[in-house]
Design a protein around this motif. Structure first.
Motif, PDB file in Angstrom:
ATOM      1  N   ASP A  48       0.806  -1.224   0.000  1.00  0.00           N
ATOM      2  CA  ASP A  48       0.000   0.000   0.000  1.00  0.00           C
ATOM      3  C   ASP A  48       0.837   1.272   0.000  1.00  0.00           C
ATOM      4  OD1 ASP A  48      -2.198  -1.632   0.103  1.00  0.00           O
ATOM      5  OD2 ASP A  48      -2.439  -1.472   2.274  1.00  0.00           O
ATOM      6  N   TYR A  50       3.341   4.450  -0.990  1.00  0.00           N
ATOM      7  CA  TYR A  50       3.757   5.382  -2.034  1.00  0.00           C
ATOM      8  C   TYR A  50       5.267   5.217  -2.213  1.00  0.00           C
ATOM      9  CZ  TYR A  50      -0.646   8.062  -1.416  1.00  0.00           C
ATOM     10  OH  TYR A  50      -1.947   8.471  -1.352  1.00  0.00           O
ATOM     11  N   HIS A 292       1.997  11.106  -7.762  1.00  0.00           N
ATOM     12  CA  HIS A 292       1.897   9.859  -7.008  1.00  0.00           C
ATOM     13  C   HIS A 292       0.431   9.539  -6.730  1.00  0.00           C
ATOM     14  CE1 HIS A 292       6.200   9.782  -6.442  1.00  0.00           C
ATOM     15  NE2 HIS A 292       6.147  11.046  -6.038  1.00  0.00           N
ATOM     16  N   LYS A 293       0.022   8.329  -7.070  1.00  0.00           N
ATOM     17  CA  LYS A 293      -1.368   7.918  -6.812  1.00  0.00           C
ATOM     18  C   LYS A 293      -1.399   6.865  -5.718  1.00  0.00           C
ATOM     19  CE  LYS A 293      -1.399   4.541 -10.604  1.00  0.00           C
ATOM     20  NZ  LYS A 293      -2.084   4.146 -11.860  1.00  0.00           N
ATOM     21  N   ARG A 295      -2.316   3.394  -3.779  1.00  0.00           N
ATOM     22  CA  ARG A 295      -2.316   2.040  -4.273  1.00  0.00           C
ATOM     23  C   ARG A 295      -3.450   1.230  -3.680  1.00  0.00           C
ATOM     24  NH1 ARG A 295       2.955  -0.734  -3.641  1.00  0.00           N
ATOM     25  NH2 ARG A 295       2.572  -1.686  -5.668  1.00  0.00           N
TER      26      ARG A 295
END
Length: 296
Positions: A48, A50, A292-293, A295
């Motif tokens: 999970d 970044y 950045h997305k 997860r």
């Protein structure tokens, strides 16, 4: 059906720098007994996580040095058994150091003058990354976050500004903590809407910070006065660059294009919990941009 044997491994690391006692720039390297190599600290991303948070965590785990990230550097890709590995790097500054206890993974840690490190590094493809880090300017991160996943409007009967995060959004907000920590964020700003404030709240609590609320950044007010959004953002950009204090600002999907354009970053679609990191030079010019997305 036969499974695809190709695997893709994603990892992150840092080019951590400090000024030595003699005034020379030094870089942090690790020695791994399994491979008998000297290399930059790095490691695999968790489910999970970044990428920036991974880079800081792996550096700390391998070296006992806590760093804060600067500009992103060129990634390195290379083949591994049945697949390929890609490692993303950031220029970083050491902010806290403890004694490293040797283990099976890393038995020695060393701060070396950059010129010496260029000779000591085992892998030729890491040397250009170190060189790039030395050539990049110092900068201050400005992180623009789209608020985490909120309860659907159709399921909320109250004022829209009071609409809260849903369960997924609350988890996204917690996962933002190591991302913002990676850049050393020490100032927080946000729309006054609850979903934006709550997105930054876990980090604010962890760092004992206040979130400055701006009605100007709310969906409702921005629709009435787009110019005010641009004016406010330009002011926050100049203040961030002048003070050198890493800052995070949380906003809404319809307002984000105005916020990004005021910084000098082309607008783009961001999913809930995603972040844009603009690295600002001393004159508030953007020297690098990252996206950045989440997860999850």
């Amino acid at each position: 059906m036969a499974s695809n044997p190709t695997k893709r491994i994603t990892a992150a690391g840092t080019v951590a720098l400090r000024t030595g006692a003699d005034g020379q720039q030094e870089v942090l390297l690790v020695h791994r007994p399994r491979y008998r190599d000297w290399s930059l600290p790095k490691g695999k991303i968790m489910a999970d996580e970044y990428l920036p948070g991974c880079a800081v965590r792996e550096t700390r785990e391998e070296t006992a040095v806590t760093v804060e990230l600067g500009v992103p550097l060129d990634p390195i890709g290379y083949p591994v058994d049945n697949g390929a590995k890609k490692v993303y790097y950031w220029r970083a500054s050491a902010v806290k150091e403890r004694r490293h206890a040797p283990d099976d993974e890393v038995d020695e840690v060393a701060w070396l003058p950059v010129a010496l490190a260029m000779d000591v590094i085992t892998y030729h493809d890491e040397r250009p990354v170190l060189q790039q880090a030395m050539e990049m300017p110092t900068s201050t991160p400005l992180v623009v976050v789209r608020h985490a996943k909120a309860m659907l409007r159709a399921n909320w009967s109250g004022r829209d500004q009071a609409r809260p995060l849903d369960e997924r959004g609350r988890r996204q907000s917690r996962l933002l903590v190591p991302l913002l920590e990676a850049y050393g964020v020490r100032k927080l700003a946000s729309s006054t809407s609850v979903r934006c404030q709550k997105t930054l709240q876990p980090y604010a609590k962890a760092q004992r910070l206040e979130v400055d609320g701006w009605t100007t950044l709310s969906e409702e007010q921005a629709a009435k006065d787009a110019k005010a959004v641009s004016t406010l953002m330009r002011r926050l950009v100049k203040q961030t660059a002048a003070d050198g204090v890493p800052t995070a600002i949380c906003g809404h999907r319809p307002v984000l294009p105005l916020m990004l354009e005021a910084i000098g970053v082309p607008a783009r679609s961001l999913q809930p919990g995603a972040a844009v990191v603009a690295h600002l030079g001393p004159d508030a010019d953007v020297v690098a941009v990252e996206f950045h997305k989440p997860r999850i």
